[in-house]
Design an enzyme around this catalytic site. Sequence first.
Site, mmCIF file in Angstrom:
data_model
loop_
_atom_site.group_PDB
_atom_site.id
_atom_site.type_symbol
_atom_site.label_atom_id
_atom_site.label_comp_id
_atom_site.label_asym_id
_atom_site.label_seq_id
_atom_site.Cartn_x
_atom_site.Cartn_y
_atom_site.Cartn_z
ATOM 1 N N HIS A 153 0.839 -1.214 0.000
ATOM 2 C CA HIS A 153 0.000 0.000 0.000
ATOM 3 C C HIS A 153 0.863 1.248 0.000
ATOM 4 C CE1 HIS A 153 -3.239 -2.756 1.178
ATOM 5 N NE2 HIS A 153 -4.069 -1.813 0.771
ATOM 6 N N LYS A 157 -0.795 4.929 4.624
ATOM 7 C CA LYS A 157 -1.700 3.995 5.321
ATOM 8 C C LYS A 157 -1.196 3.789 6.752
ATOM 9 C CE LYS A 157 -3.869 -0.547 4.788
ATOM 10 N NZ LYS A 157 -5.212 -0.034 5.112
#
Length: 264
Positions: A153, A157
């Site tokens: 990701h 995040k």
Amino acid sequence: MIRIVIAGPRGRMGREAVSLVHQTKHFELVAVVDRMNEGKTLAELDGFPAIEAPIFTDLERCLQTVQADVLIDLTTPEVGKHHTEIALQYGVRPVVGTTGFTEDDLARLTQIAEERKIGAIIAPNFAIGAILMMKFAQMAAKYFPHVEIIELHHDQKLDAPSGTALKTAQLIQQVRPSFTQGHEAEKETMEGARGALYDGMRIHSVRLPGLVAHQEVIFGGDGQTLTIRHDSFNRASFMSGVRFSVETVMKLETLVYGLEHLIE
Ligand code: NAP
């Protein structure tokens, strides 16, 4: 025609959802709920040309004023929870993309939905490809019990592993005999080298700028490996799931948590 209210229209997901609703013939955007701009219309804000939906800063006032069938909520976990409850109270079907619902929250909201026979969908992941990736991984795990999950990701995040990685591991756990993979004498010479441990499987989290949301599930067997991979390259990847959810929630009379329960 499905009449829709969107909460969080100025956010990255919200903007995609406004565009989806605007472009879908049988969807009508009847209002939006924003944290500011009460009394204006979307058309008065940057980036929403010719979308005349009125802006409310309070969902309850919004639902008292306009007739709506579905609320799409793409705000924050706390707001999403509050909005889901209000929508159900007003007989409006929530389609919610935020996470953070506890088991107790889900039980309470399911009870309200069932008492009132109103559909609701809470989808931690709207990407249909990601849902299929999880389902395919569960199928493969019956034949390949040695598995590692690598989720990748963007570096903004906050949580690791991702909810999708954890959900994948839980689905695999349902069909995989419980055992710890790797050599029994395996030792990490640097902490974390082998990733997080879930029921004997390893989950690895990569965080880098440039990434959006990606996951690989790698299965190993004698003389072969199988890799199942899904990539979300931008937030448009979530919109086919939002569209599917809006259409499906109209036919439900209970709350469904996770699109994997709706996609055959
Ligand atoms: P974002 O760009 O930060 O957008 C969130 C928006 O919600 C912001 O515009 C924010 O307004 C607004 N907001 C906050 N409180 C509000 C309230 N009380 N009423 C109305 N609007 C409010 O975040 P994002 O990337 O679009 O993500 C939105 C949500 O979707 C997050 O919870 C994220 O985790 C989730 N998400 C879900 C999926 C999925 O597949 N289910 C995929 C991606 C993201 P301000 O700008 O004024 O703060």
